[in-house]
Every structure is written in structure tokens, then in C-alpha cells.
Design a protein around this motif. Sequence first.
Motif, mmCIF file in Angstrom:
data_model
loop_
_atom_site.group_PDB
_atom_site.id
_atom_site.type_symbol
_atom_site.label_atom_id
_atom_site.label_comp_id
_atom_site.label_asym_id
_atom_site.label_seq_id
_atom_site.Cartn_x
_atom_site.Cartn_y
_atom_site.Cartn_z
ATOM 1 N N ALA A 254 1.369 9.115 3.049
ATOM 2 C CA ALA A 254 0.988 10.529 3.111
ATOM 3 C C ALA A 254 0.245 10.872 4.394
ATOM 4 O O ALA A 254 0.146 12.045 4.764
ATOM 5 C CB ALA A 254 0.122 10.891 1.907
ATOM 6 N N ALA A 255 -0.261 9.852 5.095
ATOM 7 C CA ALA A 255 -1.080 10.101 6.282
ATOM 8 C C ALA A 255 -0.262 10.175 7.560
ATOM 9 O O ALA A 255 -0.787 10.568 8.606
ATOM 10 C CB ALA A 255 -2.141 9.006 6.420
ATOM 11 N N TRP A 256 1.030 9.803 7.487
ATOM 12 C CA TRP A 256 1.834 9.787 8.711
ATOM 13 C C TRP A 256 2.734 11.007 8.785
ATOM 14 O O TRP A 256 3.335 11.423 7.791
ATOM 15 C CB TRP A 256 2.714 8.535 8.785
ATOM 16 C CG TRP A 256 3.548 8.516 10.039
ATOM 17 C CD1 TRP A 256 3.139 8.169 11.293
ATOM 18 C CD2 TRP A 256 4.928 8.899 10.169
ATOM 19 N NE1 TRP A 256 4.167 8.303 12.190
ATOM 20 C CE2 TRP A 256 5.277 8.754 11.534
ATOM 21 C CE3 TRP A 256 5.894 9.355 9.272
ATOM 22 C CZ2 TRP A 256 6.555 9.037 12.018
ATOM 23 C CZ3 TRP A 256 7.164 9.649 9.750
ATOM 24 C CH2 TRP A 256 7.487 9.481 11.105
ATOM 25 N N HIS B 184 7.254 10.488 0.032
ATOM 26 C CA HIS B 184 6.922 11.184 1.275
ATOM 27 C C HIS B 184 8.065 11.152 2.289
ATOM 28 O O HIS B 184 7.899 11.598 3.420
ATOM 29 C CB HIS B 184 5.654 10.583 1.876
ATOM 30 C CG HIS B 184 4.457 10.730 0.987
ATOM 31 N ND1 HIS B 184 3.816 11.936 0.805
ATOM 32 C CD2 HIS B 184 3.813 9.833 0.193
ATOM 33 C CE1 HIS B 184 2.810 11.775 -0.041
ATOM 34 N NE2 HIS B 184 2.792 10.511 -0.428
ATOM 35 N N GLU B 185 9.219 10.619 1.912
ATOM 36 C CA GLU B 185 10.437 10.649 2.727
ATOM 37 C C GLU B 185 10.219 10.095 4.134
ATOM 38 O O GLU B 185 10.542 10.730 5.135
ATOM 39 C CB GLU B 185 11.005 12.072 2.785
ATOM 40 C CG GLU B 185 11.437 12.597 1.419
ATOM 41 C CD GLU B 185 12.072 13.962 1.501
ATOM 42 O OE1 GLU B 185 13.311 14.024 1.603
ATOM 43 O OE2 GLU B 185 11.328 14.961 1.472
ATOM 44 N N ARG C 290 3.777 -4.932 8.714
ATOM 45 C CA ARG C 290 2.920 -5.105 7.540
ATOM 46 C C ARG C 290 1.491 -4.658 7.841
ATOM 47 O O ARG C 290 0.846 -3.992 7.022
ATOM 48 C CB ARG C 290 2.948 -6.569 7.103
ATOM 49 C CG ARG C 290 2.173 -6.851 5.818
ATOM 50 C CD ARG C 290 2.493 -8.239 5.314
ATOM 51 N NE ARG C 290 2.290 -9.244 6.357
ATOM 52 C CZ ARG C 290 2.789 -10.471 6.305
ATOM 53 N NH1 ARG C 290 3.545 -10.834 5.279
ATOM 54 N NH2 ARG C 290 2.547 -11.335 7.274
ATOM 55 N N GLY C 291 1.003 -4.992 9.035
ATOM 56 C CA GLY C 291 -0.342 -4.564 9.407
ATOM 57 C C GLY C 291 -0.453 -3.055 9.500
ATOM 58 O O GLY C 291 -1.437 -2.459 9.044
ATOM 59 N N TRP C 292 0.575 -2.414 10.093
ATOM 60 C CA TRP C 292 0.542 -0.952 10.222
ATOM 61 C C TRP C 292 0.598 -0.289 8.852
ATOM 62 O O TRP C 292 -0.145 0.661 8.580
ATOM 63 C CB TRP C 292 1.708 -0.491 11.089
ATOM 64 C CG TRP C 292 1.662 0.970 11.429
ATOM 65 C CD1 TRP C 292 1.042 1.551 12.500
ATOM 66 C CD2 TRP C 292 2.254 2.042 10.683
ATOM 67 N NE1 TRP C 292 1.208 2.913 12.472
ATOM 68 C CE2 TRP C 292 1.950 3.245 11.368
ATOM 69 C CE3 TRP C 292 3.005 2.102 9.514
ATOM 70 C CZ2 TRP C 292 2.372 4.490 10.916
ATOM 71 C CZ3 TRP C 292 3.429 3.345 9.052
ATOM 72 C CH2 TRP C 292 3.113 4.524 9.755
ATOM 73 N N MET C 293 1.480 -0.779 7.978
ATOM 74 C CA MET C 293 1.575 -0.191 6.640
ATOM 75 C C MET C 293 0.292 -0.398 5.848
ATOM 76 O O MET C 293 -0.110 0.466 5.057
ATOM 77 C CB MET C 293 2.772 -0.786 5.892
ATOM 78 C CG MET C 293 4.116 -0.306 6.407
ATOM 79 S SD MET C 293 5.528 -0.909 5.435
ATOM 80 C CE MET C 293 5.652 -2.613 6.026
ATOM 81 N N ASP D 73 0.805 -1.227 0.000
ATOM 82 C CA ASP D 73 0.000 0.000 0.000
ATOM 83 C C ASP D 73 0.838 1.276 0.000
ATOM 84 O O ASP D 73 0.693 2.142 0.868
ATOM 85 C CB ASP D 73 -0.947 0.006 1.202
ATOM 86 C CG ASP D 73 -2.015 -1.072 1.088
ATOM 87 O OD1 ASP D 73 -2.180 -1.610 -0.020
ATOM 88 O OD2 ASP D 73 -2.670 -1.370 2.092
ATOM 89 N N GLY D 74 1.737 1.402 -0.962
ATOM 90 C CA GLY D 74 2.536 2.621 -1.093
ATOM 91 C C GLY D 74 3.895 2.550 -0.435
ATOM 92 O O GLY D 74 4.719 3.448 -0.618
#
Length: 240
Positions: free
Chosen positions: A99-101, A37-38, A90-93, A17-18
Amino acid sequence: MPKPALPADYELSLSIDGWQYDADDSSNGHVWRSDEHECSVGVYDNIGSISVRVTDDRVDGFASYEELERIDYDRDRRDGVLLEGIDAARGWMGETDPAAWAHPEVCEAVFDAPVGYTLETYYHENREAIVYYRREGADDGVDIDVRGSDGPEGLSHANAPYLYVHEWRGSGNATVALAPWTEAHGPGSKHPDITPVVETPSECGLEVAVTMARRWAREYADKEIDTDASGQAALERWSA
């Protein structure tokens, strides 16, 4: 550095997911990165524990990351705990778009450099934050003997390569100064290498200090200050 060894039959997810797995990463962890998003997510073996961290890759220092999870292990459980850490990452990603973090303690104002300067380094540590802006066109060497007869008082806009901003994170007390090099002895030193250029309000914090650095730099430039830059509005509450 060597990566934590995985079981022979285990296949890492290369894209989540990105977040893209970085096979060229040189750290001692398995790292997924978002270049756009660095930021990055890593699973690291700390010898006795597995840690899962998300890091703001624009920032240096021991506090540049948030630890999402840490799992202690005995030697005979290391492989299983490593896979638990990878599953947690993996679950967190899977739930968090890059872009949301945003690191909750990183000051976005720092990335809007004062006119005539470019951001060289932003150290985010547990006790302090240190920012070096390099003056455009500055020579690599410094003719001023800041540790000798000239002292740091000999530094000026014309000869100092760096504009230095420092914050004690506990109190918010900050310094805006000229510096001859990075890793300069700062306000906590008995013999600092820096010379302050503005008087910052007590407990003003990094955002206000960066804004004051921008205003100081504006005196030496022909460009208008960017009133939309991060941190500009914060200075108003310190006005007399």
C-alpha cells in the motif's frame, strides 16, 4: 516462459509482509504480487544481468515498472547473482508495504474514466503515454472507413468505440480524440486513424488532458461529472 533456475537446495520465501509469491506467473521471473494493491515485485534474468523491478500491474508498457536494482554477471557467476537479486527483492519487500508504493510517473487521473466509458488500456512508455477508454455498449466493429473515403473525420461519439488520450511525455503535449480501435495510428503518424475532439493547451500533460476528456464525455451523458475525481482541479490553472 521458464523461470530462472534456482539452486536445488534453495527455498523461496512465499510470503513477505503482504507480498505473495505467484507460482502461476507466466513471465521469465520470480514474482511476488499484491492483488489487493495491483502491484508486483519481480527478479528477472536478462541474460548477462539480473534485474529487480517493482511494477504497477494496472499499466502496460515498458515504463510500467521501476527498476530497484540491476546486477551484471559473468556466466559462471549467474547463480550467485540471481540469489543476490532475490535477497535484494526480499529486503525491499520487507521494508515496503504494498500500500505504500506508487509508481511516481503513473497518472492516477487515468483510472477515473469519463462518464459513459470504461478504461481499457493504459500504456506507459518512455516517450509517450496512451490511454484507451471504451464506450459503454459500443459494438466491436466500426462501420467508418477511417483509412478510406470516410477518413477519421467520420468518427463521432455515436460510432467510435474508443476515446483516446495521448501524451508526449517529454513535452507534455497531449491529444484527446476518438479512435476506431486500440493500436490506432496516433498524432505521431503521417496518416492518423483518430480525430481530435477537444483542443488541449500546449504542454498541459496527461492529467489535464484526461480531465478535458471527462468534460467532453459529459456532454453526451445524463450524469454529473465527478468533481472529486483525480485530476479535476488541475484544469483550473489552464482556464482563461
